[in-house]
Enzyme design. Structure first.
Site, PDB file in Angstrom:
ATOM      1  CB  SER B 172      -1.038  -0.096   1.286  1.00  0.00           C
ATOM      2  OG  SER B 172      -1.840   0.851   1.089  1.00  0.00           O
ATOM      3  CG  ASP B 338      -6.543  -3.598  -3.341  1.00  0.00           C
ATOM      4  OD1 ASP B 338      -7.242  -2.570  -3.085  1.00  0.00           O
ATOM      5  OD2 ASP B 338      -5.314  -3.567  -3.242  1.00  0.00           O
ATOM      6  CG  HIS B 371      -5.734  -1.936  -0.079  1.00  0.00           C
ATOM      7  ND1 HIS B 371      -4.814  -2.102  -0.840  1.00  0.00           N
ATOM      8  CD2 HIS B 371      -5.184  -1.362   1.104  1.00  0.00           C
ATOM      9  CE1 HIS B 371      -3.798  -1.475  -0.477  1.00  0.00           C
ATOM     10  NE2 HIS B 371      -4.024  -0.832   0.564  1.00  0.00           N
TER      11      HIS B 371
END
Lengths: 393, 393
Positions: B172, B338, B371
């Protein structure tokens, strides 16, 4: 778009309140129930002397057998076609599909669209006058459900002397109404088509709905829902704008926003200040302002709640048993890029309908436009809706 | 979970402010730059006498050739492993991957993780004391970028006498730091691995980031960012909670939320009041409260802005030209579900790296967890990270 947008942003939202938009008459018609008539609601509340605002196009035939009901989406209204104006803050939302010779052919059909219960475009909602107090309902307005809205539409149908709709058609929250029509009044519906919708709201939808409601509640100008006659004459525009930005992101898709905005920013000279904006932010600001000018925050909270509460199985046993009530041809459509009502929801609905023995056809709108595609991809929608309507009429 | 959750909800957020969590020491170490040293920032601002808080595990060898830098995500911190406690409000975020004999083998490697610039866990951020005023920075804190954080980590590496990391790894926003390490300091990085990340923030990400920032700004207790010594001792917890709920929805997926909550509600007796909640809403409330207890709202705004500003091409020409700076083996990983960093972003990064002639391997984490899967699907992550680390070490 940018010039128009900048002008819009410099133009303050009237302090008198966007909710008053609904008070203008425009060319809607009003079905006013008797002042003493009580509309009992699914959640336990009730409304006395409610009004349903609606529009209609075409002519009802002598047998009243050519009527089609279109059901609008969350912040939509009865204005399916026509320019914006008094009482109609937005242009028609299905312009290319309704008119002489079109899919919903006004030379052949009588097309009706009614504003939902709890909204702010003429049908009774939180900004309407509460006959008990002679003031706007505000926080006193009861929770309404999709079934309540459908019941109000059935009363409108009685009023119009339409025993049975040729078809009931709608997308998103409109598609929820469509399903409830076929479940609550199977004898009054000849066919249904539900686009980009579901048989119940998912946890993801409920979550997104919750954050929208909380955004409004966080705005100190919401005042617990009683802002219509606040001393400063101002309402929770900022909260509603934030709720709309959140929703708009879910209505679109990664691909459509990337295509439209990439990483361009509003002013090339400014980028590194905390509130400098990328174009996508300016666009969301604009979408928020646009809604705040035309919609009531209390209605937004209420209609989102109605959406969350939507579940065709409530009080009806398991899905198959619930869907067995449906007796008419049914069309279900998905959008490939829909993040809010992903295709798995319509696939589950289709499978449930098949298991219940319903005559169902299923179509996919191939689009990058996300949930809004049913309001954008007119050609694809027409490609399956026109033959469906032609077949059942 | 429900009992624990209910207890949590009845426990008010301390009025003294969750941001003070970062003042506790725990077992972090602090690299304090010289009081007169000015850290010039990409956006034009500067910080004087900044501090970088970090943790480390294992032993640095004599050649300083066994050091691996792990980069944490948006609201994460240096606490990669270990229980929560003073200075570490959360348990380790990659517990199964770091330790003796694990992927990041602390018997062989010296593992470092530093809190990012602008955060609230010990590294200088908006809640830190501004040496110019002897009060918290608040709104005076300058915009920081991912490059600024990487520069602060490079100064930490100098301090630790690590000329070159064996590898830099993160997911991320951590993956953004990873890429910038290889671009800004190609000679100081032996290998990189970036999970569920991108080469630039997309318009969809920027939009979601904006609504989170605006949620905090809508909270009257935000006070333009200067709430640390407000008379009532209270901060913008409600705004931060709302921002977290919004984010959490994007961290998860339709499938994971549907599996976990379906349409169950908090109290079967209550469903039809406007603020009655489904379990997913209660869960989001809980996630919001959890963050508000451990995180500073100003840091949240600032780090989201840093994320939006992330673009490896800024000032470096086109993508291929920018990525040609990378000289080391590179691993890129996607997560199938995601919504926030969809696979197309990592595919574009992979393709860009290949065009630039970089040695790149690409992996897909097959998961419904959205995610967050890079913090959940340890076995899948280990399956590609362990051979990658073994090969380059």
């Amino acid at each position: 778009m940018n010039e128009k947008q900048s002008r819009y942003e410099n133009d303050p939202i009237p302090a008198t309140g966007a909710w008053q938009v609904g008070d203008a008459v425009g060319n809607r018609m009003f079905f006013e129930m008797e002042p003493k008539k009580v509309l009992a609601l699914e959640g336990g509340g009730s409304l006395r002397g409610a009004t349903v605002a609606y529009e209609a196009w075409g002519t009802l035939n002598a047998e009243a057998s050519n009527a089609i009901l279109l059901c609008h989406a969350l912040t939509g209204d009865s204005h399916v076609i026509g320019s914006s104006g008094s009482g109609h803050p937005s242009e028609g939302w299905w312009e290319p599909l309704v008119g002489p010779g079109k899919t919903f052919d006004t030379d052949r059909f009588f097309i009706v669209c009614a504003n939902v219960l709890g909204g702010c475009q003429g049908t009774t909602g939180p900004s309407s006058i509460n006959p008990e107090t002679d003031k706007p309902y505000g926080s006193a307005f009861p929770v309404v459900t999709i079934r309540d809205t459908v019941r109000s539409q059935a009363l409108l149908a009685d009023h119009l002397e339409i025993d049975k709709w040729l078809a009931v058609v709608g997308g998103s929250v409109g598609g929820m109404q469509v399903l409830e029509w076929a479940l609550m009044f199977p004898q009054r519906v000849g066919a249904i088509a539900t686009l980009a919708s579901a048989y119940s709201a998912s946890p993801l939808q409920i979550g997104w709905s919750q954050v929208g409601r909380l955004a409004i509640a966080l705005d100190p100008k919401w005042r617990g829902g009683n802002y219509y006659h606040a001393d400063d004459g101002d309402g929770p525009h900022q909260g509603l704008m934030l709720a709309r930005r959140i929703a708009h992101l879910h209505y679109r898709s990664d691909a459509s926003l990337s295509d439209k905005f990439a990483r361009s920013w509003v002013d090339p000279l400014y980028l590194f200040e905390p509130w400098d904006r990328f174009q996508v932010e300016s666009y969301l600001d604009y979408q928020g302002q646009k809604l705040a000018r035309r919609f009531d925050a209390n209605s937004y909270i209420l209609l989102n709640k109605a959406m969350d509460l939507f579940d065709v199985t409530r009080g009806r046993g398991r899905l198959k048993m619930a869907l067995q009530r449906i007796k008419c041809p049914t069309l279900v459509a998905s959008i490939t890029s829909d993040m809010l009502y992903p295709p798995r929801q319509q696939e589950e609905l289709r499978d449930g309908l098949q298991e219940a023995g319903v005559d169902v056809s299923y179509h996919v709108i191939d689009s990058d436009h996300g949930h809004d595609a049913f309001l954008v991809e007119y050609e694809q929608v027409e490609a399956f809706l026109r033959p469906f309507i032609d077949k059942i009429s």
